[in-house]
Design a protein around this motif. Sequence first.
Motif, PDB file in Angstrom:
ATOM      1  N   ASP A  94       1.035  -1.630   0.086  1.00 53.77           N
ATOM      2  CA  ASP A  94       0.012  -0.124  -0.267  1.00 53.77           C
ATOM      3  C   ASP A  94       1.421   1.145  -0.145  1.00 53.77           C
ATOM      4  OD1 ASP A  94      -2.233  -1.009   0.044  1.00 53.77           O
ATOM      5  OD2 ASP A  94      -3.073  -1.474   2.757  1.00 53.77           O
ATOM      6  N   SER A  95       0.683   2.318  -0.755  1.00 51.66           N
ATOM      7  CA  SER A  95       1.502   3.608  -1.137  1.00 51.66           C
ATOM      8  C   SER A  95       1.676   4.175   0.269  1.00 51.66           C
ATOM      9  CB  SER A  95       0.851   4.310  -1.614  1.00 51.66           C
ATOM     10  OG  SER A  95      -0.493   4.270  -1.539  1.00 51.66           O
ATOM     11  N   MET A 121       3.301 -13.855   5.744  1.00 52.08           N
ATOM     12  CA  MET A 121       4.150 -13.537   7.219  1.00 52.08           C
ATOM     13  C   MET A 121       3.479 -12.065   8.267  1.00 52.08           C
ATOM     14  SD  MET A 121       7.519 -10.941   6.330  1.00 52.08           S
ATOM     15  CE  MET A 121       8.042 -11.663   5.804  1.00 52.08           C
ATOM     16  N   GLY A 122       3.851 -11.982   9.435  1.00 45.55           N
ATOM     17  CA  GLY A 122       3.324 -10.879   9.732  1.00 45.55           C
ATOM     18  C   GLY A 122       3.309  -9.708   9.694  1.00 45.55           C
ATOM     19  N   TYR A 123       2.912  -8.294  10.014  1.00 50.08           N
ATOM     20  CA  TYR A 123       3.841  -6.768   9.869  1.00 50.08           C
ATOM     21  C   TYR A 123       3.848  -6.331  11.274  1.00 50.08           C
ATOM     22  CZ  TYR A 123      -1.973  -6.646  11.243  1.00 50.08           C
ATOM     23  OH  TYR A 123      -3.175  -6.766  11.891  1.00 50.08           O
ATOM     24  N   THR A 124       3.901  -4.934  11.572  1.00 53.83           N
ATOM     25  CA  THR A 124       4.156  -4.644  12.785  1.00 53.83           C
ATOM     26  C   THR A 124       3.308  -2.901  12.345  1.00 53.83           C
ATOM     27  OG1 THR A 124       6.804  -4.608  12.683  1.00 53.83           O
ATOM     28  CG2 THR A 124       6.109  -2.841  13.741  1.00 53.83           C
ATOM     29  N   LYS A 132       3.984  -1.841  17.106  1.00 56.84           N
ATOM     30  CA  LYS A 132       4.138  -3.024  17.662  1.00 56.84           C
ATOM     31  C   LYS A 132       3.336  -3.797  16.758  1.00 56.84           C
ATOM     32  CE  LYS A 132       0.137  -4.782  19.653  1.00 56.84           C
ATOM     33  NZ  LYS A 132      -1.683  -5.113  20.081  1.00 56.84           N
ATOM     34  N   LYS A 133       4.289  -5.140  16.934  1.00 59.95           N
ATOM     35  CA  LYS A 133       4.128  -6.278  16.448  1.00 59.95           C
ATOM     36  C   LYS A 133       3.117  -7.080  16.118  1.00 59.95           C
ATOM     37  CE  LYS A 133       9.247  -7.187  16.611  1.00 59.95           C
ATOM     38  NZ  LYS A 133      10.296  -8.344  16.290  1.00 59.95           N
ATOM     39  N   GLU A 134       2.003  -7.324  15.097  1.00 62.95           N
ATOM     40  CA  GLU A 134       1.279  -8.668  14.623  1.00 62.95           C
ATOM     41  C   GLU A 134       1.226  -9.551  14.185  1.00 62.95           C
ATOM     42  OE1 GLU A 134      -1.488  -6.904  16.549  1.00 62.95           O
ATOM     43  OE2 GLU A 134      -0.784  -5.174  16.834  1.00 62.95           O
ATOM     44  N   TYR A 221       2.819  -1.530   8.177  1.00 66.57           N
ATOM     45  CA  TYR A 221       1.259  -0.214   8.317  1.00 66.57           C
ATOM     46  C   TYR A 221       1.030   0.547   8.628  1.00 66.57           C
ATOM     47  CZ  TYR A 221      -3.435  -0.656   8.610  1.00 66.57           C
ATOM     48  OH  TYR A 221      -5.061  -0.112   8.806  1.00 66.57           O
ATOM     49  N   ARG A 222       0.702   1.469   8.346  1.00 67.46           N
ATOM     50  CA  ARG A 222       0.782   2.734   9.068  1.00 67.46           C
ATOM     51  C   ARG A 222      -0.354   3.055   9.289  1.00 67.46           C
ATOM     52  NH1 ARG A 222       3.878   7.506   7.867  1.00 67.46           N
ATOM     53  NH2 ARG A 222       5.028   7.099   6.080  1.00 67.46           N
ATOM     54  N   ILE A 223      -0.964   3.755  10.315  1.00 66.34           N
ATOM     55  CA  ILE A 223      -2.619   4.462  10.480  1.00 66.34           C
ATOM     56  C   ILE A 223      -2.231   5.617  11.544  1.00 66.34           C
ATOM     57  CG2 ILE A 223      -3.474   3.765  12.545  1.00 66.34           C
ATOM     58  CD1 ILE A 223      -2.458   0.472  13.442  1.00 66.34           C
ATOM     59  N   HIS A 224      -3.472   6.312  10.121  1.00 63.15           N
ATOM     60  CA  HIS A 224      -3.614   7.364  10.597  1.00 63.15           C
ATOM     61  C   HIS A 224      -4.693   7.408  10.028  1.00 63.15           C
ATOM     62  CE1 HIS A 224      -2.701   7.763   5.596  1.00 63.15           C
ATOM     63  NE2 HIS A 224      -2.928   6.522   5.357  1.00 63.15           N
TER      64      HIS A 224
END
Length: 232
Positions: A94-95, A121-124, A132-134, A221-224
């Motif tokens: 994702d951009s 795999m997982g993501y952060t 946070k590692k997820e 993964y950026r949360i905004h």
Amino acid sequence: MFDDSSIKLSVIVPVYNSKNYLSKCINSIIEQDYRNIEIILVDDGSTDGSSELCDLYERSDQRIRVIHQENSGCIRSRICGLENSKGQYVGFVDSDDWIDMDMYKTLMLVAEKYNCDIVSMGYTTIDQVEKKKEDDATLFGLFEKEKNMDKLLSNMMYDAQNNRRGIHPSLCTKVIKKSLLQNVCSEIDETISLGEDAALFYPCCLKAKRIFVLKEYKYYYRIHNESMCRTM
């Protein structure tokens, strides 16, 4: 000169009005340890300068191709990238996110070693407060048809014993064989605007012969508040 006959992995980036985050995203793909890649930027009718930034990157790196289209949504952007891809495997970013420089090397080593249809795999997650590692999953290791694939398929959407899904559906933490994705995309409803990852990924699992799930966290993964899901 870039030899496109060496391409094993096509990385597809749907782009829509993400100029503030786009350079970090693209640079993280350019800098990958795994070199046998092409990068396809699908500009989905951006109006914030993202289109022009994509074109600048295309001129700076022979591995990058840009496709401009009228605004059609995430699924159409992904399918457009898939239709124009040359790799045996496909990955998505994702951009507004980014990846560790060894993410695709890690995924492709496993894919090629076991001839997997899917490696995940997982993501952060990254927000303004914490990193946070997820896992967001309960199933790990190699799953093969005629052996233990039933365990994955029966728990992939919901693992009742652990009260969570068995495998996260995000396409961005995976490499998937192009032929498998093409098969599933031929049947997808392109008007889906939420849950599009699950609509593509879980049918891929049903058709896969071999899936490997890694306990790694190399996707960021950026949360905004500007992301599509939060806006909707």
